[in-house]
Design a protein around this motif. Structure first.
Motif, PDB file in Angstrom:
ATOM      1  N   UNK A   1      15.160  14.381  -6.635  1.00 33.45           N
ATOM      2  CA  UNK A   1      16.338  14.251  -7.481  1.00 33.45           C
ATOM      3  C   UNK A   1      17.234  15.458  -7.206  1.00 33.45           C
ATOM      4  N   UNK A   2      18.468  15.194  -6.782  1.00 32.42           N
ATOM      5  CA  UNK A   2      19.436  16.254  -6.522  1.00 32.42           C
ATOM      6  C   UNK A   2      20.456  16.265  -7.650  1.00 32.42           C
ATOM      7  N   UNK A   3      20.551  17.383  -8.358  1.00 29.20           N
ATOM      8  CA  UNK A   3      21.518  17.533  -9.444  1.00 29.20           C
ATOM      9  C   UNK A   3      22.754  18.227  -8.868  1.00 29.20           C
ATOM     10  N   UNK A   4      23.852  17.502  -8.856  1.00 29.22           N
ATOM     11  CA  UNK A   4      25.064  17.947  -8.188  1.00 29.22           C
ATOM     12  C   UNK A   4      26.187  18.119  -9.199  1.00 29.22           C
ATOM     13  N   UNK A   5      27.067  19.059  -8.934  1.00 30.05           N
ATOM     14  CA  UNK A   5      28.216  19.266  -9.813  1.00 30.05           C
ATOM     15  C   UNK A   5      29.378  18.405  -9.351  1.00 30.05           C
TER      16      UNK A   5
ATOM     17  N   UNK B   1      23.636  12.752 -10.332  1.00 32.86           N
ATOM     18  CA  UNK B   1      22.303  12.858  -9.747  1.00 32.86           C
ATOM     19  C   UNK B   1      22.181  11.924  -8.559  1.00 32.86           C
ATOM     20  N   UNK B   2      21.582  12.412  -7.503  1.00 33.41           N
ATOM     21  CA  UNK B   2      21.223  11.587  -6.353  1.00 33.41           C
ATOM     22  C   UNK B   2      19.701  11.494  -6.300  1.00 33.41           C
ATOM     23  N   UNK B   3      19.196  10.287  -6.111  1.00 32.11           N
ATOM     24  CA  UNK B   3      17.753  10.064  -5.974  1.00 32.11           C
ATOM     25  C   UNK B   3      17.520   9.646  -4.526  1.00 32.11           C
ATOM     26  N   UNK B   4      17.022  10.557  -3.705  1.00 31.84           N
ATOM     27  CA  UNK B   4      17.030  10.336  -2.264  1.00 31.84           C
ATOM     28  C   UNK B   4      15.625  10.390  -1.686  1.00 31.84           C
TER      29      UNK B   4
END
Length: 369
Positions: free
Chosen positions: A306-310, A333-336
């Motif tokens: 899970x990538x938490x991005x601004x 959020x990106x789930x990659x």
């Protein structure tokens, strides 16, 4: 077994209206899940079906029979509660057969039904034990067995898994689904957990503030949410929402790019609310639309991250009316998968297919595509 018809049911406590014009047709043998946040009215509706609460107005029919004003014992339903409600001084067998004994059923028939239900639930070896000698999952099976021996027209289940730990909850969830496939008894199941709803239901009824937001099968609910709230409630992690400014009849500027939107016709607004599920973002320049972002937090789940991005200011939007309203408005959020190279604080290219975007009217919050 029987179908259930709910016609324009309302419930008020003085000036507080907790159910608003609730109508639903449930077919014989169907597994329907009521889901929504705390206070949405789902348990109240279940209690009205069980006869534990009186409706302010409206009609309830079970098997074609009007049961609106009948006592709970006359409705031919069985209820499974959040707490197991087992008698601590009785054995498993006596707990399961207690209701039948109170109805005056012959002992031989009670024993037959109890043994049959115990075999179905895998608790036949526990019939002589008392509840204190059982695990949480075994107690829940006994509670289910007590409902099964009734051979009712319908099962009503009020968050029956909420007292179990995460691993046992998954196991018991599968057991209940398998049990329904075997018994084919009409079942209404109440939960606040959208994962339970998605994995168990034939149809889901999403509620909010006493009103039905959408009724659909799990796949339709996920792929075609009716409004912003449903879109944010279903899915884990929840859907990302952005504000996009239209630059043409079917184009908008989003995430720093000019994007063609999956719109059948141009809306009558200058702005749109756009939704994108975290799992539809890919690490790398592999999709039609690519942009760069810097994760401020990376959570690894082994097979995925899970990538938490601004989010840039121009795309931020209030999430007050979305199911994921606990999310910061500047975050997405990106789930990659296959993201071993992604690290916190390092820019990473991300891509997505604009055909997977969900579009919502900024005033009504209804889905546009």
């Amino acid at each position: 077994m029987a179908g259930i018809s709910i016609e324009r049911v309302t419930k008020s406590y003085g000036p507080l209206q907790v159910l608003k014009d609730f109508s639903l047709e449930i077919t014989d043998g169907e597994f329907v899940v009521f889901v929504g946040p705390s206070g949405c009215g789902k348990s109240t509706m279940l209690k009205i079906l069980a006869g534990l609460e009186d409706a302010t107005s409206g009609t309830v029919r079970i098997g074609g029979r009007d049961v609106t004003d009948l006592a709970p014992g006359d409705r031919d339903i069985a209820m499974v509660f959040q707490n197991y409600a087992l008698y601590p001084h009785l054995t498993v067998a006596r707990n399961m057969g207690f209701g039948l004994k109170m109805r005056g059923m012959p002992a031989a028939e009670i024993e037959r039904r109890v043994n049959e239900a115990a075999q179905i639930l895998g608790v036949a070896h526990l019939l002589d034990r008392k509840p204190k000698a059982l695990s949480g999952g075994q107690r829940q099976r006994v509670a289910l067995g007590r409902a099964i021996v009734r051979e009712p027209q319908a099962f009503l289940m009020d968050e029956p898994l909420s007292n179990l730990d995460a691993k046992l909850r998954v196991h018991t969830r599968a057991e209940i689904s398998a049990l329904h496939q075997r018994l084919k008894t009409t079942t209404i199941y109440v939960t606040h957990d959208q994962t339970e709803a998605m994995t168990m239901a034939d149809r889901i009824v999403i509620m909010r503030d006493g009103e039905i937001q959408q009724i659909a099968d799990p796949d339709t609910m996920f792929r075609k949410p009716a409004n912003l709230f449903v879109a944010g409630f279903i899915g884990s992690p929840g859907m990302n929402f952005f504000r996009a400014e239209l630059t043409g009849a079917r184009t908008a500027r989003l995430l720093g790019r000019e994007i063609e939107l999956p719109l059948a016709k141009a809306p009558g607004t200058r702005e749109l609310l756009v939704g994108l599920r975290p799992e539809y973002l890919s690490a790398g320049a592999t999709g039609p639309v690519t942009f760069e972002a810097t994760p401020r937090l990376v959570e690894s789940l082994g097979s995925e991250k899970y990538l938490y991005l601004d989010l840039a200011e121009e795309n931020r939007t209030s999430l007050k009316d979305a199911g994921s309203d606990d999310r910061r408005a500047d975050q997405f959020i990106a789930r990659v998968m296959d993201a071993d190279h992604v690290t916190q604080g390092q820019p990473v290219p991300l891509s997505f297919d604009p055909a997977r975007l969900h579009l919502f009217d900024p005033q009504t919050h209804l889905a546009l595509n």
